[in-house]
Scaffold this motif. Structure first.
Motif, mmCIF file in Angstrom:
data_model
loop_
_atom_site.group_PDB
_atom_site.id
_atom_site.type_symbol
_atom_site.label_atom_id
_atom_site.label_comp_id
_atom_site.label_asym_id
_atom_site.label_seq_id
_atom_site.Cartn_x
_atom_site.Cartn_y
_atom_site.Cartn_z
ATOM 1 N N GLY A 561 0.793 -1.216 0.000
ATOM 2 C CA GLY A 561 0.000 0.000 0.000
ATOM 3 C C GLY A 561 0.824 1.263 0.000
ATOM 4 O O GLY A 561 0.314 2.334 0.332
ATOM 5 N N ARG A 562 2.085 1.189 -0.381
ATOM 6 C CA ARG A 562 2.972 2.362 -0.381
ATOM 7 C C ARG A 562 3.135 2.852 -1.821
ATOM 8 O O ARG A 562 4.201 2.747 -2.432
ATOM 9 C CB ARG A 562 4.313 1.983 0.242
ATOM 10 C CG ARG A 562 4.158 1.538 1.689
ATOM 11 C CD ARG A 562 5.385 0.826 2.240
ATOM 12 N NE ARG A 562 6.538 1.694 2.358
ATOM 13 C CZ ARG A 562 7.677 1.325 2.945
ATOM 14 N NH1 ARG A 562 7.789 0.118 3.473
ATOM 15 N NH2 ARG A 562 8.693 2.154 3.010
ATOM 16 N N SER A 563 2.043 3.398 -2.359
ATOM 17 C CA SER A 563 2.043 3.800 -3.760
ATOM 18 C C SER A 563 2.982 4.971 -4.027
ATOM 19 O O SER A 563 3.541 5.091 -5.117
ATOM 20 C CB SER A 563 0.617 4.159 -4.207
ATOM 21 O OG SER A 563 0.114 5.225 -3.418
ATOM 22 N N GLY A 564 3.160 5.843 -3.038
ATOM 23 C CA GLY A 564 4.058 6.972 -3.241
ATOM 24 C C GLY A 564 5.484 6.525 -3.492
ATOM 25 O O GLY A 564 6.150 7.003 -4.419
ATOM 26 N N LEU A 601 -4.001 1.571 -7.813
ATOM 27 C CA LEU A 601 -3.374 1.786 -9.125
ATOM 28 C C LEU A 601 -3.783 3.135 -9.705
ATOM 29 O O LEU A 601 -2.986 3.799 -10.371
ATOM 30 C CB LEU A 601 -3.756 0.658 -10.085
ATOM 31 C CG LEU A 601 -3.036 -0.684 -9.886
ATOM 32 C CD1 LEU A 601 -3.461 -1.676 -10.954
ATOM 33 C CD2 LEU A 601 -1.537 -0.511 -9.908
ATOM 34 N N GLU A 602 -5.026 3.535 -9.462
ATOM 35 C CA GLU A 602 -5.459 4.853 -9.941
ATOM 36 C C GLU A 602 -4.648 5.959 -9.275
ATOM 37 O O GLU A 602 -4.244 6.930 -9.924
ATOM 38 C CB GLU A 602 -6.950 5.042 -9.650
ATOM 39 C CG GLU A 602 -7.850 4.052 -10.375
ATOM 40 C CD GLU A 602 -9.311 4.257 -10.013
ATOM 41 O OE1 GLU A 602 -9.638 5.340 -9.471
ATOM 42 O OE2 GLU A 602 -10.114 3.352 -10.262
ATOM 43 N N LYS A 606 -2.155 8.637 -11.189
ATOM 44 C CA LYS A 606 -2.273 10.088 -11.047
ATOM 45 C C LYS A 606 -0.943 10.716 -10.639
ATOM 46 O O LYS A 606 -0.556 11.770 -11.157
ATOM 47 C CB LYS A 606 -3.348 10.418 -10.000
ATOM 48 C CG LYS A 606 -4.775 10.106 -10.454
ATOM 49 C CD LYS A 606 -5.763 10.405 -9.350
ATOM 50 C CE LYS A 606 -7.189 10.060 -9.791
ATOM 51 N NZ LYS A 606 -8.170 10.303 -8.701
ATOM 52 N N LYS A 607 -0.244 10.073 -9.711
ATOM 53 C CA LYS A 607 1.049 10.601 -9.277
ATOM 54 C C LYS A 607 2.044 10.646 -10.433
ATOM 55 O O LYS A 607 2.817 11.595 -10.577
ATOM 56 C CB LYS A 607 1.600 9.747 -8.139
ATOM 57 C CG LYS A 607 0.888 9.936 -6.806
ATOM 58 C CD LYS A 607 1.514 9.062 -5.736
ATOM 59 C CE LYS A 607 0.861 9.318 -4.386
ATOM 60 N NZ LYS A 607 1.190 10.657 -3.862
ATOM 61 N N LEU A 608 2.031 9.590 -11.252
ATOM 62 C CA LEU A 608 2.948 9.556 -12.395
ATOM 63 C C LEU A 608 2.594 10.633 -13.415
ATOM 64 O O LEU A 608 3.479 11.231 -14.034
ATOM 65 C CB LEU A 608 2.922 8.172 -13.053
ATOM 66 C CG LEU A 608 3.650 7.062 -12.283
ATOM 67 C CD1 LEU A 608 3.357 5.702 -12.895
ATOM 68 C CD2 LEU A 608 5.147 7.316 -12.287
ATOM 69 N N LYS A 609 1.309 10.878 -13.601
ATOM 70 C CA LYS A 609 0.896 11.907 -14.563
ATOM 71 C C LYS A 609 1.316 13.295 -14.069
ATOM 72 O O LYS A 609 1.771 14.127 -14.865
ATOM 73 C CB LYS A 609 -0.620 11.844 -14.767
ATOM 74 C CG LYS A 609 -1.120 12.723 -15.891
ATOM 75 C CD LYS A 609 -2.591 12.432 -16.196
ATOM 76 C CE LYS A 609 -2.744 11.086 -16.851
ATOM 77 N NZ LYS A 609 -4.141 10.819 -17.293
ATOM 78 N N ILE A 610 1.184 13.540 -12.777
ATOM 79 C CA ILE A 610 1.622 14.816 -12.211
ATOM 80 C C ILE A 610 3.129 14.987 -12.385
ATOM 81 O O ILE A 610 3.628 16.086 -12.643
ATOM 82 C CB ILE A 610 1.229 14.900 -10.722
ATOM 83 C CG1 ILE A 610 -0.299 14.943 -10.580
ATOM 84 C CG2 ILE A 610 1.859 16.114 -10.053
ATOM 85 C CD1 ILE A 610 -0.787 14.862 -9.147
ATOM 86 N N VAL A 616 4.097 5.916 -18.777
ATOM 87 C CA VAL A 616 3.891 4.925 -17.724
ATOM 88 C C VAL A 616 2.541 5.134 -17.052
ATOM 89 O O VAL A 616 1.867 4.181 -16.674
ATOM 90 C CB VAL A 616 5.028 5.016 -16.686
ATOM 91 C CG1 VAL A 616 4.889 3.928 -15.648
ATOM 92 C CG2 VAL A 616 6.373 4.916 -17.375
ATOM 93 N N SER A 617 2.134 6.393 -16.912
ATOM 94 C CA SER A 617 0.831 6.679 -16.309
ATOM 95 C C SER A 617 -0.294 6.052 -17.115
ATOM 96 O O SER A 617 -1.233 5.482 -16.557
ATOM 97 C CB SER A 617 0.630 8.194 -16.204
ATOM 98 O OG SER A 617 -0.669 8.497 -15.763
ATOM 99 N N ASN A 618 -0.192 6.128 -18.439
ATOM 100 C CA ASN A 618 -1.223 5.523 -19.287
ATOM 101 C C ASN A 618 -1.248 4.007 -19.140
ATOM 102 O O ASN A 618 -2.319 3.386 -19.144
ATOM 103 C CB ASN A 618 -0.991 5.906 -20.749
ATOM 104 C CG ASN A 618 -1.218 7.381 -21.005
ATOM 105 O OD1 ASN A 618 -1.968 8.039 -20.266
ATOM 106 N ND2 ASN A 618 -0.581 7.921 -22.035
#
Length: 644
Positions: A561-564, A601-602, A606-610, A616-618
């Motif tokens: 759960g450590r998406s950051g 995953l969402e 979002k973090k990758l898009k920012i 990779v975000s796509n």
């Protein structure tokens, strides 16, 4: 299996001459095969047509062994093959006691390097494995003087070369690259201010640390080349060439090769790296095109160069392409036994026995007598094609007619028996080899250890390790990795860590595969803290993570759960020149459902898009969409008071 026996059995065959090394370690010099006894001394011939195969006994699967004398053809049917049956005493089924395993006096331990704090909490005593006790005192004794047997690819330094660079200086440079490259800061300016005393050995060591991270490696290489008073030599260029080739940066690699040509730094190793890189990427035409570059820079394209090309194509499972290159170039060089051997290997790797038999026959027709290396390749080819009975027949003919099987021949057979869990047959072949004076090597013992590990016979593994010490054949890096795999496959990462510590204590450096196995096992057992500790230990020991390492680590972070943090390491992975991790959607979907957090995953997308990582975000967003659709299909719908 008489694991404690040494030398020949009473009345056994006399001790044989030293056997040649395995095929991948042999030079172009061939080992002459002894003259065959039957059929006028000719080598076995493989049928090239159904008609020729029908000359022998009915019911024999192709290939049928046919001996061709000068004036006649004699077919060897299965009835004429003498099978040697070795009756061995049944193995004891009761495990050895702990006192028996620890009866040998322990040798003074070597000083351990400083490990990660979390790794030091694991006891060194014994490993409990399904009520079997496996003590590593004997393992500790027999590996004090073992050489490192690294499974990783060659870094271009050379087999026996040692670095003279100071390890602290290498660590200091690597720390600067690690910290500043990931932050996209002026890495070169900081390196300028550090007062680095550049040497070719230091550059080689730094490139080795970043051999899977081409972008920081290339930036450091360019910075070093521009420093006053330092100029790259052939070794440092070849090391960078190797990194570029492994990561398929072919335009940069060829440009560097031409730069080396202008500076007069080209060597045959340079062209070998280029050929091997193109072949591994299935680029046959580009691999052949290296010959044009050799001619351009006045290098001779001889039989050794062409044989190397054919062998590289064959190892990349491009047997058909290797044959096409041979047909195109066969008028430009003198063929030798090695030429036909590498072609044979190419066809056997793609499981085409018909073409392998044709090459075998052509080799004999050209007057070349297949040696033990060629026979070993055919043995492997038969076993790859699930023709065990034919492989056994060929092996028995080798014992009767020659060339006599070497340790590699026995390893091929024993490894296949171990894969099929036919350990009784593996033991019989092992005992027969000992009786005939052929001494086993670490690779053969590793096969047996793996086989017994699948059956959880830890008592026999302990016996094998003691026997290796008694025979002067200490475990190498592959043996330790096999032991670690036995533990991780049973989800026992703490036991694998004990073996890892013994490995370090025995002065054998772990490979990337070692860390990946242990890290994966910890994450599978949901011990995330230790998974992180292995990641840190890998960096501490100077081992560069590859795509698989990042994928395992990022997957563990997402499960936790450590998406950051996962986002940060994905960014680091891409910045190093690697592709976005290919994560297993099905496993993650199940984990997210259990954790009640399907939107992770969402959040990561979002973090990758920012962060501007749109590609990779796509990709990650598409995985999230798949999860949403899958979850929607599983949800029941309510209509009119009933679930439908």
């Amino acid at each position: 299996m008489r694991v404690g026996a040494s030398g020949n059995a009473a009345g056994g065959a006399p001790t044989l001459a030293p056997t040649p090394p395995p095929h991948h370690l042999q030079t172009s010099e061939r080992v002459p095969a002894p003259t065959a006894i039957a059929a006028g001394g000719d080598s076995p011939r493989w049928p090239s047509s159904p008609l020729e195969g029908q000359l022998g006994a009915v019911g024999v699967a192709v290939p049928v062994l046919v001996f061709r004398p000068v004036s006649s053809v004699v077919v060897v049917s299965p009835e004429l093959v003498v099978f040697v049956v070795v009756v061995v005493k049944a193995l004891p089924s009761i495990p050895l006691s702990l006192s028996e395993l620890t009866s040998l006096p322990p040798s003074p331990p070597l000083p351990l390097p400083e490990l990660h704090p979390a790794l030091g909490n694991i006891s060194d005593d014994c490993i409990c494995f399904c009520q079997w006790w496996f003590c590593f005192n004997c393992l500790n004794q027999c590996t004090e003087n073992d050489d490192d047997n690294d499974e990783d690819d060659d870094d271009g330094r050379g087999v026996n070369a040692e670095s003279c660079a100071h390890s602290d200086e290498v660590d200091r440079v690597c720390k600067v690259i690690d910290e500043l490259f990931a932050l996209d800061r002026n890495m070169e300016a900081v390196l300028d201010e550090c007062g680095v005393q550049l040497s070719h050995d230091l550059v080689m060591d730094v490139l080795q640390r970043f051999k899977h991270a081409r972008k920081p490696a290339f930036r450091f290489f360019c910075w070093a080349g521009g420093r006053p008073g330092f100029a790259h030599d052939s070794r440092t260029y070849n090391s960078m060439m190797h990194i570029l080739g492994k990561t398929r940066q072919f335009e940069t690699m060829v440009a560097m090769l031409e730069e080396m040509g202008e500076k007069g730094l080209l060597t045959m190793e340079t062209f070998s790296i280029a050929i091997k890189s193109f072949a591994a990427s299935k680029e046959r035409k580009k691999a052949v095109g290296v010959f044009d570059l050799m001619k351009k820079y006045k290098f001779r394209v001889d039989a050794d160069a062409i044989n190397f090309l054919l062998d590289s194509l064959g190892r990349a499972k491009l047997g058909k392409e290797a044959q096409a290159v041979f047909e195109k170039l066969k008028g430009r060089f003198t063929h030798d036994l090695q030429t036909y051997t590498v072609l044979l290997n190419g066809w056997c790797r793609v499981k085409n026995l018909l073409e392998a038999g044709r090459v075998w026959n052509e080799m004999i027709d050209k007057g070349f007598k297949p040696d033990v290396v060629a026979h070993n390749i055919m043995l492997e080819g038969l076993l790859r094609c699930k023709k065990k009975s034919d492989a056994i027949k060929l092996f028995e003919i080798l014992k009767a007619k020659g060339p006599y099987p070497n340790v590699r021949s026995y390893t091929i057979m024993i490894q296949d028996f171990c894969k099929q869990k036919m350990m009784r047959d593996a033991e019989e072949y092992f005992d027969e080899m000992i009786d005939r004076g052929c001494q086993p090597d670490a690779a053969l013992y590793t096969c047996l250890i793996t086989g017994f590990g699948r059956q959880r016979r830890m008592d026999l593994i302990s016996d094998l390790l003691k026997t290796m010490k008694e025979r002067g054949c200490p475990p190498d890096g592959m043996t330790y990795n096999a032991l670690i795999k036995v533990m991780t496959s049973q989800h026992m990462p703490d036991d694998a860590m004990r073996i890892y510590k013994m490995m370090i204590q025995s002065s054998i450096m772990p490979t990337l595969h070692t860390y990946n196995m242990i890290m994966k096992s910890y994450f599978v057992t949901k011990n995330y803290e230790m998974g992180h500790a292995i990641w840190d230990e890998m960096h501490h020991m100077g081992c560069c993570p590859d795509d698989n390492s990042y994928t395992l680590f990022i997957g563990g972070l997402i499960r936790q759960g450590r998406s950051g943090e996962a986002c940060r390491y994905i960014e680091e992975m891409i910045a190093n020149g690697m592709k976005a991790p290919q994560l297993d959607y099905n496993k993650f979907a199940a984990d997210f459902s259990k954790a009640g957090n399907p939107g992770i995953l969402e959040e990561l997308a979002k973090k990758l898009k920012i962060a501007g990582k749109f590609e990779v975000s796509n990709v990650i967003d598409s995985w999230a969409e798949m999860m949403r659709k899958s979850a929607k299909r599983r949800e029941p719908t309510y209509s009119g008071g009933w679930f439908t």
